[in-house]
Design an enzyme around this catalytic site. Sequence first.
Site, PDB file in Angstrom:
ATOM      1  CG  HIS A  38      -2.603   4.604 -10.203  1.00 52.09           C
ATOM      2  ND1 HIS A  38      -1.657   3.472  -9.931  1.00 52.09           N
ATOM      3  CD2 HIS A  38      -2.450   5.828 -10.288  1.00 52.09           C
ATOM      4  CE1 HIS A  38      -0.382   4.112 -10.585  1.00 52.09           C
ATOM      5  NE2 HIS A  38      -1.335   5.974 -10.833  1.00 52.09           N
TER       6      HIS A  38
ATOM      7  CG  ASN B  63      14.528   0.483  -8.241  1.00 49.64           C
ATOM      8  OD1 ASN B  63      14.927  -0.556  -8.203  1.00 49.64           O
ATOM      9  ND2 ASN B  63      13.266   0.716  -9.540  1.00 49.64           N
TER      10      ASN B  63
END
Length: 252
Positions: free
Chosen positions: A120, A221
């Site tokens: 990104h 996570n």
Amino acid sequence: MDQILEQAIQALRQSRQIAVLTGAGVSKESGIPTFRDAIDGLWSRYDPTQLATPQAFRANPKLVWDFYEYRRQLMRPAQPNPGHVALAGLQQRYPTLRIITQNVDNLHERAGSTDVIRLHGSIAHNKCFFNCQGDPTPVDISQIEWDRDSGPPPCPYCGRWVRPAVVWFGEMLPRPMLLRALDLVTNCDLLLVVGTSGMVSPSSEMPAEAKARGALVIEINPDTSMISHLADLRLSAPSGVALPQLLNALTA
Ligand code: APR
């Protein structure tokens, strides 16, 4: 957790080609506000599509430029956390290890990781909105004097707007980065997925691509995500805790 950690350590020991996919979660312990966090306070009256699309920039370049200046100011104090540092340490041990990140905060590089694939882009960098010298046309704004109240700096080549070198909603990812990332995930034998909700494509499809080609998928996570069902192993812990544990065990 200990048994899973042990299995993950064994898997890393046996791996020949590791790829790592990171998301905003890996920067959480650095206090980096996610894009969504930044849309609060004085920016809460805007929705993301008013602040992070080419159309929004054309309509109001000063508003969008000022939003990114605000995000850069929020990010400035952030430092790499033990998770970023441990990933850089893993790359020392496995020199062919590469990190594919959705983050724009440059903390992987600042922790010492090299050759990071930034899907990104990078909020610390800027480019000509029109890519007047070719795609992309990087611009170093530290060399430009301009009236900051007037909005974005002028491109030193064509005089038109400079914009943040990040991927906006509705924009395609930089093709070279995407191809590089796909090559890494389809040729790795272990994919470490750290701190991503797995909600944004095409990175959200990468774990399935790796698994389809026989790679082991390990997720780090504290919560489940959209890719948890694909993970062969899940370390349900903050990356700033789990990654140093992995590195310490491998280098003990
Ligand atoms: N360690 C690891 N993971 C964590 C931690 C932590 N300390 N804290 C939170 N997480 C996890 C969350 O459980 C969540 O699954 O990190 C994930 C962050 O998800 P998102 O905020 O959706 O970030 P990301 O997946 O990177 O979003 C993808 O969306 O906002 C756009 O373009 C932006 O790149 C971003 C994309």
